[in-house]
Design a protein around this motif. Structure first.
Motif, PDB file in Angstrom:
ATOM      1  N   ARG A 137      29.636 -14.610 -24.393  1.00 17.20           N
ATOM      2  CA  ARG A 137      28.407 -14.348 -23.629  1.00 17.20           C
ATOM      3  C   ARG A 137      28.657 -13.285 -22.567  1.00 17.20           C
ATOM      4  O   ARG A 137      29.705 -13.284 -21.910  1.00 17.20           O
ATOM      5  CB  ARG A 137      27.906 -15.621 -22.944  1.00 17.20           C
ATOM      6  N   GLY A 138      27.705 -12.403 -22.397  1.00 21.10           N
ATOM      7  CA  GLY A 138      27.707 -11.452 -21.292  1.00 21.10           C
ATOM      8  C   GLY A 138      26.512 -11.711 -20.401  1.00 21.10           C
ATOM      9  O   GLY A 138      25.400 -11.927 -20.902  1.00 21.10           O
ATOM     10  N   THR A 139      26.725 -11.708 -19.095  1.00 18.32           N
ATOM     11  CA  THR A 139      25.648 -11.927 -18.122  1.00 18.32           C
ATOM     12  C   THR A 139      25.659 -10.779 -17.114  1.00 18.32           C
ATOM     13  O   THR A 139      26.729 -10.423 -16.592  1.00 18.32           O
ATOM     14  CB  THR A 139      25.822 -13.267 -17.389  1.00 18.32           C
ATOM     15  N   PHE A 140      24.476 -10.237 -16.841  1.00 14.84           N
ATOM     16  CA  PHE A 140      24.355  -9.048 -15.991  1.00 14.84           C
ATOM     17  C   PHE A 140      23.227  -9.260 -14.986  1.00 14.84           C
ATOM     18  O   PHE A 140      22.102  -9.572 -15.375  1.00 14.84           O
ATOM     19  CB  PHE A 140      24.083  -7.815 -16.864  1.00 14.84           C
ATOM     20  N   PHE A 141      23.544  -9.075 -13.702  1.00 16.24           N
ATOM     21  CA  PHE A 141      22.562  -9.317 -12.645  1.00 16.24           C
ATOM     22  C   PHE A 141      21.585  -8.153 -12.536  1.00 16.24           C
ATOM     23  O   PHE A 141      21.953  -6.998 -12.696  1.00 16.24           O
ATOM     24  CB  PHE A 141      23.267  -9.509 -11.304  1.00 16.24           C
TER      25      PHE A 141
ATOM     26  N   THR B  86      26.774  -8.184 -10.096  1.00 19.04           N
ATOM     27  CA  THR B  86      27.739  -8.906 -10.921  1.00 19.04           C
ATOM     28  C   THR B  86      27.531  -8.614 -12.397  1.00 19.04           C
ATOM     29  O   THR B  86      26.411  -8.506 -12.881  1.00 19.04           O
ATOM     30  CB  THR B  86      27.596 -10.424 -10.685  1.00 19.04           C
ATOM     31  N   ARG B  87      28.647  -8.495 -13.105  1.00 18.83           N
ATOM     32  CA  ARG B  87      28.642  -8.503 -14.566  1.00 18.83           C
ATOM     33  C   ARG B  87      29.750  -9.464 -14.991  1.00 18.83           C
ATOM     34  O   ARG B  87      30.857  -9.443 -14.438  1.00 18.83           O
ATOM     35  CB  ARG B  87      28.861  -7.101 -15.127  1.00 18.83           C
ATOM     36  N   ALA B  88      29.447 -10.317 -15.940  1.00 17.98           N
ATOM     37  CA  ALA B  88      30.374 -11.381 -16.317  1.00 17.98           C
ATOM     38  C   ALA B  88      30.491 -11.473 -17.828  1.00 17.98           C
ATOM     39  O   ALA B  88      29.520 -11.231 -18.558  1.00 17.98           O
ATOM     40  CB  ALA B  88      29.888 -12.717 -15.767  1.00 17.98           C
ATOM     41  N   PHE B  89      31.691 -11.834 -18.281  1.00 20.40           N
ATOM     42  CA  PHE B  89      31.940 -12.061 -19.696  1.00 20.40           C
ATOM     43  C   PHE B  89      32.607 -13.423 -19.837  1.00 20.40           C
ATOM     44  O   PHE B  89      33.508 -13.763 -19.060  1.00 20.40           O
ATOM     45  CB  PHE B  89      32.823 -10.955 -20.267  1.00 20.40           C
ATOM     46  N   MET B  90      32.141 -14.192 -20.806  1.00 20.33           N
ATOM     47  CA  MET B  90      32.602 -15.575 -20.955  1.00 20.33           C
ATOM     48  C   MET B  90      32.933 -15.890 -22.409  1.00 20.33           C
ATOM     49  O   MET B  90      32.286 -15.392 -23.325  1.00 20.33           O
ATOM     50  CB  MET B  90      31.528 -16.555 -20.482  1.00 20.33           C
ATOM     51  N   PHE B  91      33.937 -16.743 -22.573  1.00 16.37           N
ATOM     52  CA  PHE B  91      34.194 -17.397 -23.853  1.00 16.37           C
ATOM     53  C   PHE B  91      33.769 -18.837 -23.686  1.00 16.37           C
ATOM     54  O   PHE B  91      34.273 -19.560 -22.823  1.00 16.37           O
ATOM     55  CB  PHE B  91      35.658 -17.307 -24.242  1.00 16.37           C
ATOM     56  N   VAL B  92      32.814 -19.266 -24.515  1.00 18.72           N
ATOM     57  CA  VAL B  92      32.170 -20.571 -24.346  1.00 18.72           C
ATOM     58  C   VAL B  92      32.501 -21.465 -25.533  1.00 18.72           C
ATOM     59  O   VAL B  92      32.485 -21.036 -26.692  1.00 18.72           O
ATOM     60  CB  VAL B  92      30.639 -20.408 -24.236  1.00 18.72           C
TER      61      VAL B  92
END
Length: 220
Positions: A181-185, A210-216
């Protein structure tokens, strides 16, 4: 060996789960949060050199899952969770480098539309996208102290968007979903320093997002 791949030898696990109007679960994740910054040309740059740098670190998060079935290929998902984050900002805006370790705890509430393909035996690929509300419980936005006292302030209430892809695997007792997942403010998280503070810190930046990358890993 070829008989192992014949349809009659395959057992479809948890076929009924796809037909439930609602289902629930939880997730665990690894995350990597960073800041995307636009620096102030006067205070944050010198001869095209960036005087402020962001260094991300790896951390973790966890949360709950609520799924609503729309039809055979679309689900609506609500996945509230907590993300524990630490970032390192280095300010080379004065003779001595100044480092700020910015800790954040985000209450992340994404609402996502999931599009998945038909099942292939006991797996099913998917993509998802949606919008997030994120509350930073460690924003320090209302603190009277600022960077002069070592406090980097950001906004408490934030909004962003997310995109995700992965594969759902069906087992006899649960469904396991690894995904990325990528999340971008959307909004600028920066809270300006007090008027009496030298322009070494917040004034060196115009926007911070913020920009975030996740392994879920999801369990349903």
């Amino acid at each position: 060996i070829s008989q192992l791949f014949r349809n009659k030898d395959r057992v479809e696990q948890r076929e009924e789960q796809d037909t439930y109007p609602f289902s629930y679960g939880f997730f665990l994740n690894l995350n990597n949060f960073d800041y995307k910054m636009v620096l102030n040309p006067k205070y944050g740059m010198y001869n095209n050199q960036n005087l402020v740098q962001s260094k991300p670190t790896y951390s973790f998060g966890a949360g709950l899952i609520a799924r609503m079935r729309l039809n055979d290929n679309f689900d609506l998902r609500l996945e509230p969770g907590l993300q524990f984050v630490e970032r390192e900002l280095t300010f080379k805006t004065q003779s001595n480098d100044q480092v700020r370790r910015v800790k954040s705890t985000y209450v992340d509430i994404p609402i996502m539309l999931e599009i998945h393909a038909d099942r292939w035996y006991n797996s099913r690929p998917y993509v998802a996208g949606g919008f997030n509300y994120l509350m930073n419980l460690q924003s320090n936005s209302t603190s009277a102290d600022d960077n002069q006292q070592g406090i980097f302030r950001t906004t408490t209430h934030n909004f962003g968007w997310s995109a995700e892809m992965g594969i759902q695997f069906y087992f006899s007792r649960f469904k396991l979903t690894p995904g990325f997942r990528g999340t971008f403010f959307f909004n600028n998280e920066l809270v300006s320093d007090n008027a009496s503070t030298p322009p070494y810190w917040a004034a060196a930046m115009n926007t911070v997002q913020t920009r975030a990358f996740m392994f879920v890993l999801k369990f349903e």
